[in-house]
Design a protein around this motif. Structure first.
Motif, PDB file in Angstrom:
ATOM      1  N   VAL A 100       0.979  -1.114   0.091  1.00 40.42           N
ATOM      2  CA  VAL A 100      -0.052  -0.005   0.116  1.00 40.42           C
ATOM      3  C   VAL A 100       0.836   1.330  -0.053  1.00 40.42           C
ATOM      4  N   GLY A 101       0.592   2.209  -0.885  1.00 41.15           N
ATOM      5  CA  GLY A 101       1.382   3.430  -0.929  1.00 41.15           C
ATOM      6  C   GLY A 101       2.508   3.294  -2.118  1.00 41.15           C
ATOM      7  N   ASP A 102       2.778   2.157  -2.664  1.00 38.80           N
ATOM      8  CA  ASP A 102       3.877   1.986  -3.477  1.00 38.80           C
ATOM      9  C   ASP A 102       3.197   2.281  -4.780  1.00 38.80           C
ATOM     10  N   ARG A 103       3.978   2.678  -5.882  1.00 38.18           N
ATOM     11  CA  ARG A 103       3.343   3.290  -7.088  1.00 38.18           C
ATOM     12  C   ARG A 103       3.243   2.109  -8.146  1.00 38.18           C
ATOM     13  N   GLU A 104       3.930   1.044  -8.285  1.00 39.78           N
ATOM     14  CA  GLU A 104       4.069  -0.014  -9.192  1.00 39.78           C
ATOM     15  C   GLU A 104       3.527  -1.354  -8.513  1.00 39.78           C
ATOM     16  N   TYR A 105       3.038  -1.952  -9.382  1.00 36.07           N
ATOM     17  CA  TYR A 105       2.891  -3.493  -8.926  1.00 36.07           C
ATOM     18  C   TYR A 105       4.116  -4.409  -9.223  1.00 36.07           C
ATOM     19  N   VAL A 106       4.594  -5.075  -8.358  1.00 30.98           N
ATOM     20  CA  VAL A 106       5.846  -5.525  -8.487  1.00 30.98           C
ATOM     21  C   VAL A 106       5.832  -7.118  -8.339  1.00 30.98           C
ATOM     22  N   TYR A 107       4.641  -7.488  -7.951  1.00 32.26           N
ATOM     23  CA  TYR A 107       4.505  -8.947  -7.581  1.00 32.26           C
ATOM     24  C   TYR A 107       3.420  -9.385  -8.624  1.00 32.26           C
ATOM     25  N   TRP A 108       3.598 -10.548  -9.572  1.00 27.60           N
ATOM     26  CA  TRP A 108       2.557 -11.018 -10.431  1.00 27.60           C
ATOM     27  C   TRP A 108       2.546 -12.447 -10.303  1.00 27.60           C
ATOM     28  N   GLY A 109       1.190 -12.833 -10.536  1.00 25.62           N
ATOM     29  CA  GLY A 109       0.986 -14.158 -10.828  1.00 25.62           C
ATOM     30  C   GLY A 109       0.780 -14.481 -12.234  1.00 25.62           C
ATOM     31  N   GLN A 110       0.703 -15.903 -12.353  1.00 25.54           N
ATOM     32  CA  GLN A 110       0.542 -16.322 -13.786  1.00 25.54           C
ATOM     33  C   GLN A 110      -0.901 -15.861 -14.314  1.00 25.54           C
ATOM     34  N   GLY A 111      -0.885 -16.076 -15.596  1.00 21.42           N
ATOM     35  CA  GLY A 111      -2.402 -15.478 -16.068  1.00 21.42           C
ATOM     36  C   GLY A 111      -3.269 -16.627 -15.903  1.00 21.42           C
ATOM     37  N   THR A 112      -4.678 -16.414 -15.951  1.00 18.22           N
ATOM     38  CA  THR A 112      -5.717 -17.378 -16.069  1.00 18.22           C
ATOM     39  C   THR A 112      -6.518 -17.028 -17.302  1.00 18.22           C
ATOM     40  N   LEU A 113      -6.534 -17.809 -18.383  1.00 20.05           N
ATOM     41  CA  LEU A 113      -7.545 -17.427 -19.343  1.00 20.05           C
ATOM     42  C   LEU A 113      -8.926 -17.359 -19.215  1.00 20.05           C
ATOM     43  N   VAL A 114      -9.319 -16.537 -19.815  1.00 15.32           N
ATOM     44  CA  VAL A 114     -11.135 -16.104 -19.723  1.00 15.32           C
ATOM     45  C   VAL A 114     -11.222 -16.043 -21.277  1.00 15.32           C
ATOM     46  N   THR A 115     -12.192 -17.065 -21.720  1.00 10.56           N
ATOM     47  CA  THR A 115     -12.803 -16.876 -23.216  1.00 10.56           C
ATOM     48  C   THR A 115     -14.247 -16.944 -23.132  1.00 10.56           C
ATOM     49  N   VAL A 116     -14.665 -15.732 -23.567  1.00 13.15           N
ATOM     50  CA  VAL A 116     -16.070 -15.422 -23.697  1.00 13.15           C
ATOM     51  C   VAL A 116     -16.605 -15.716 -24.957  1.00 13.15           C
ATOM     52  N   SER A 117     -17.430 -16.504 -25.372  1.00 13.80           N
ATOM     53  CA  SER A 117     -18.034 -17.014 -26.661  1.00 13.80           C
ATOM     54  C   SER A 117     -19.208 -16.084 -26.824  1.00 13.80           C
ATOM     55  N   SER A 118     -19.190 -15.683 -28.287  1.00 12.87           N
ATOM     56  CA  SER A 118     -20.749 -14.718 -28.366  1.00 12.87           C
ATOM     57  C   SER A 118     -21.752 -15.513 -29.099  1.00 12.87           C
TER      58      SER A 118
END
Length: 118
Positions: A100-118
């Motif tokens: 809290v208070g820091d400018r940048e996000y420095v820790y990142w998780g791996q991505g999780t894919l969201v696919t929305v079909s139309s």
């Protein structure tokens, strides 16, 4: 700090998904947790964030009224509830953390894919 995201999948337009992100930090209340998304060939964009101590959420305009970010301090988990999903929400979603208070996000998780079909 390690972040583990989960909950992505395939859903029809108008449907819902809940993403989860578990953090390894010892004191979650000292951190702000964020969700970002990225489509191949495009820049990563901010989706939502929350300060789990004061529970103050922040949202990108394009998800306001559809997505809700929340946290469970006991479980050290942040959630992103996504409702009324649209095809343009299709992306890899990443959780991130910063003190809290820091400018940048420095820790990142791996991505999780969201696919929305139309």
């Amino acid at each position: 700090v390690q972040l583990q995201a989960s909950g992505g999948g395939l859903v029809q337009a108008g449907g819902s998904l809940r993403l989860s992100c578990t953090t390894s930090v010892r004191t979650p209340t000292l951190y702000r947790e964020g969700w970002f998304r990225q489509v191949p060939g495009k820049e990563r964009e901010f989706v939502a964030s929350i300060d789990c101590s004061r529970r103050l959420p922040n949202y990108a305009d394009f998800v306001k009224g559809r997505f809700t970010v929340s946290c469970d301090k006991a479980k050290k988990t942040v959630y992103l509830d996504m409702n009324n999903l649209k095809a343009e929400d299709t992306a890899s979603y990443y959780c991130a953390s910063k003190r809290v208070g820091d400018r940048e996000y420095v820790y990142w998780g791996q991505g999780t894919l969201v696919t929305v079909s139309s």
